[in-house]
Design an enzyme around this catalytic site. Structure first.
Site, mmCIF file in Angstrom:
data_model
loop_
_atom_site.group_PDB
_atom_site.id
_atom_site.type_symbol
_atom_site.label_atom_id
_atom_site.label_comp_id
_atom_site.label_asym_id
_atom_site.label_seq_id
_atom_site.Cartn_x
_atom_site.Cartn_y
_atom_site.Cartn_z
ATOM 1 N N ARG A 266 0.840 -1.195 0.000
ATOM 2 C CA ARG A 266 0.000 0.000 0.000
ATOM 3 C C ARG A 266 0.876 1.246 0.000
ATOM 4 O O ARG A 266 1.810 1.343 0.786
ATOM 5 C CB ARG A 266 -0.911 0.003 1.237
ATOM 6 C CG ARG A 266 -1.835 -1.200 1.218
ATOM 7 C CD ARG A 266 -2.846 -1.190 2.325
ATOM 8 N NE ARG A 266 -3.647 -2.410 2.242
ATOM 9 C CZ ARG A 266 -4.620 -2.729 3.071
ATOM 10 N NH1 ARG A 266 -4.926 -1.920 4.063
ATOM 11 N NH2 ARG A 266 -5.296 -3.855 2.906
ATOM 12 N N ARG A 281 2.319 1.726 10.572
ATOM 13 C CA ARG A 281 1.880 1.976 9.187
ATOM 14 C C ARG A 281 3.028 1.641 8.244
ATOM 15 O O ARG A 281 4.072 2.284 8.290
ATOM 16 C CB ARG A 281 1.441 3.424 9.004
ATOM 17 C CG ARG A 281 0.738 3.690 7.677
ATOM 18 C CD ARG A 281 0.127 5.074 7.640
ATOM 19 N NE ARG A 281 -0.966 5.225 8.587
ATOM 20 C CZ ARG A 281 -2.223 4.845 8.340
ATOM 21 N NH1 ARG A 281 -2.541 4.329 7.181
ATOM 22 N NH2 ARG A 281 -3.149 5.006 9.243
ATOM 23 N N GLU A 353 -5.703 -1.560 14.744
ATOM 24 C CA GLU A 353 -6.521 -2.364 13.841
ATOM 25 C C GLU A 353 -5.705 -3.522 13.279
ATOM 26 O O GLU A 353 -4.627 -3.344 12.723
ATOM 27 C CB GLU A 353 -7.036 -1.500 12.688
ATOM 28 C CG GLU A 353 -7.915 -2.291 11.731
ATOM 29 C CD GLU A 353 -8.215 -1.530 10.443
ATOM 30 O OE1 GLU A 353 -8.190 -0.289 10.474
ATOM 31 O OE2 GLU A 353 -8.462 -2.193 9.427
ATOM 32 N N SER A 356 -10.284 -6.461 9.439
ATOM 33 C CA SER A 356 -11.536 -5.871 8.994
ATOM 34 C C SER A 356 -12.347 -6.991 8.390
ATOM 35 O O SER A 356 -11.846 -7.699 7.523
ATOM 36 C CB SER A 356 -11.262 -4.836 7.915
ATOM 37 O OG SER A 356 -11.521 -3.548 8.373
ATOM 38 N N ARG A 395 0.460 -5.432 12.938
ATOM 39 C CA ARG A 395 -0.031 -4.945 14.230
ATOM 40 C C ARG A 395 -0.124 -6.083 15.240
ATOM 41 O O ARG A 395 0.054 -5.894 16.442
ATOM 42 C CB ARG A 395 -1.393 -4.275 14.079
ATOM 43 C CG ARG A 395 -1.351 -2.818 13.655
ATOM 44 C CD ARG A 395 -1.136 -2.652 12.178
ATOM 45 N NE ARG A 395 -1.250 -1.301 11.660
ATOM 46 C CZ ARG A 395 -2.352 -0.795 11.138
ATOM 47 N NH1 ARG A 395 -3.474 -1.493 11.105
ATOM 48 N NH2 ARG A 395 -2.360 0.421 10.646
#
Length: 431
Positions: A266, A281, A353, A356, A395
């Site tokens: 990403r 990140r 997070e 998802s 994470r």
RNA sequence: GGAGAGGUGGCCGAGCGGCUGAAGGCACCGGUUUGCUAAACCGACGUAGUUCUUAUAGGGCUACCGAGGGUUCGAAUCCCUCCCUCUCCGCCA
């Protein structure tokens, strides 16, 4: 994308949805779309009439030529101009359809009634609060960066040298631990949760991005290899969901459940300065993704299953977490309903997070044209697609290292991973 | 990189520029026959848009034969570009 018939019949529902999603700027697009749509219909009608005429006269011409009676010169001349007129309309029509398509691809999905209405991440609902496990961290805890450095298992500096910031390197037992996590998660999903393992390509074409909804909305977040016009996958969701693009899947095979490991890439453009330290990140990370294709009536039950499958990993690893039900303002455009699973970081003193889990209903299936026949002679219907991270390792690794650290500065390996790592503890004397 | 073959409905497969939305087969569905199953036989059998009607159904028109262009009064069929699959040669991991 949404069914254009649904938008025609329920424009006010679409506007309500955009409002709930805090996307007021998108609202004019609905009226615009319907205008284009009406214009299109008029043009199609006129063009179809002309085509009908041309087809009819062309047959007459054929008859005249075959029988040798009479002359077709005049008719051919007429049809020539009719054809020109049709060609002109096709040009206009092509333009209109392009614009309609563009708006359709940009409009977000419906929202499930159970999704709480809210403006931002602050309004997400806590679905399951603080699932915890006993830890004795009554000493000054180190964060994952300090642990990674002192134990020699993470090297961000060298990663930055060989590639750039945000491309972490795992060394020695760190690399082994990462691989253990991935293997454990894949085994868990395939052996206990009934998923079929997939090892997908890490590069995809633009149609695939469009199929799952990353294109055109997230075009700027995806790495693009210009030479071959391919894109580095931001998640295994893209190649795995697109496995069945354009297919009529066997109704008896539903639900289809896939679990896939992939590296994820990403660009994170525009998010510099926010959570940039260490693993919080990164541009490349590892993830095991669960993807399901279901009959429409079964998708919400499947969403709960995916969430439970993801939670099972954390339970097995004894990593404290909570589950959020995302509100209308925070949920992604593709999803109708989404749970985020967050792991606790004792050093950061906050939740991060790690997963998802989303239902997309037929939003992706319509884009990717994935259908099934509910009954053997019935009309094809779109399947529902879902996916959930099960889970992303970065994470997870933060939380794992921080929770499993000892006062002496070493890190214990979680019970369930020892079979994979074949060591119990990471100490400073690591190779 | 070079040479060739090919991409047609859920699947297989035929297809002379007009009579082809597309033969034939398989699968699926309905029915007949049959002690059950099977077999055999009969029938139905793509998608989308639009329109009409005696409108929980039927009819008309349009589009769709890998994608996009072109030639033509008319293209699954001819031409061009691209994508994909297969075979052979070369190069490389």
């Amino acid at each position: 994308m949404l069914d254009i018939n649904y938008i025609r019949q329920n424009p006010e529902e679409v506007l309500k949805m955009l409002h709930k999603r805090q996307l007021a700027s998108e609202e004019p697009k609905v009226a615009q779309l319907l205008d284009f749509d009406r214009e299109r219909k008029v043009l199609v009608q006129r063009s179809d009439d002309l085509k009908a005429l041309r087809n009819k006269v062309s047959k007459e011409i054929a008859d005249i030529k075959k029988s040798g009676i009479g002359s077709s010169e005049e008719l051919i001349l007429q049809m020539k101009s009719v054809s020109e007129e049709i060609a002109g309309m096709n040009g206009l029509l092509g333009n209109l359809e392009e614009q309609i398509e563009k708006i359709l691809l940009e409009l977000p999905n419906k929202l499930h009634p159970s999704v709480p209405v809210g403006r931002s991440a602050d309004d997400n609902q806590i679905f399951k609060d603080s699932v915890s496990f006993p830890y004795n961290l009554d000493f000054p805890v180190k964060n994952h960066l300090e642990l990674g450095k002192s134990l020699g298992i993470l090297d961000f500096e060298r990663g930055a040298k060989v590639c750039g910031a945000g491309f972490p390197v795992y060394m020695g037992k760190g690399a082994r631990l990462e691989r253990a996590l991935i293997n454990f998660m894949l085994d868990c999903h395939t052996e206990r949760h009934g998923y079929t393992e997939v090892f997908p390509p890490f590069l995809v074409n633009q149609e695939s991005l469009r199929g799952t909804g990353q294109w055109p909305k997230f075009a700027d977040q995806v790495y693009h290899i210009e030479e071959d016009d391919l894109y580095a996958i931001p998640t295994a969701e893209v190649p795995v969901t697109n496995l069945h693009r354009g297919e009529m899947v066997d109704a008896n095979a539903l639900p289809i459940s896939y679990a896939a490991y992939s590296a994820c890439f990403r660009r994170e453009a525009g998010s510099y300065g926010k959570d940039t330290r260490g693993f919080l990140r990164v541009h490349q990370f590892n993830k095991v993704e669960m993807v399901k294709f279901t009959r429409p009536e079964e998708s919400y039950k499947a969403l709960e299953t995916i969430r439970e499958n993801a939670e099972a990993i954390l339970t097995a690893l004894k990593i404290p977490y909570r589950v959020l039900l995302l509100c209308s303002g925070d949920i992604s455009a593709n999803a109708t309903k989404c749970y985020d699973i967050e792991v606790w970081s004792p050093a950061e003193q906050k939740y991060l997070e790690a997963s998802s889990c989303s239902n997309f209903e037929d939003y992706q299936a319509r884009r990717a044209n994935i259908r099934f026949k509910p009954e053997s002679n019935a009309k094809p219907e779109f399947v529902h697609t879902l996916n959930g991270s099960g889970l992303a390792t970065s994470r997870l690794m933060v939380s794992l290292l921080e929770h499993y650290q000892t006062p002496a500065g070493s890190v214990m390996v979680p019970e369930v991973l020892r079979h994979y790592t074949r060591f119990d503890e990471i100490t400073q004397t690591t190779e």
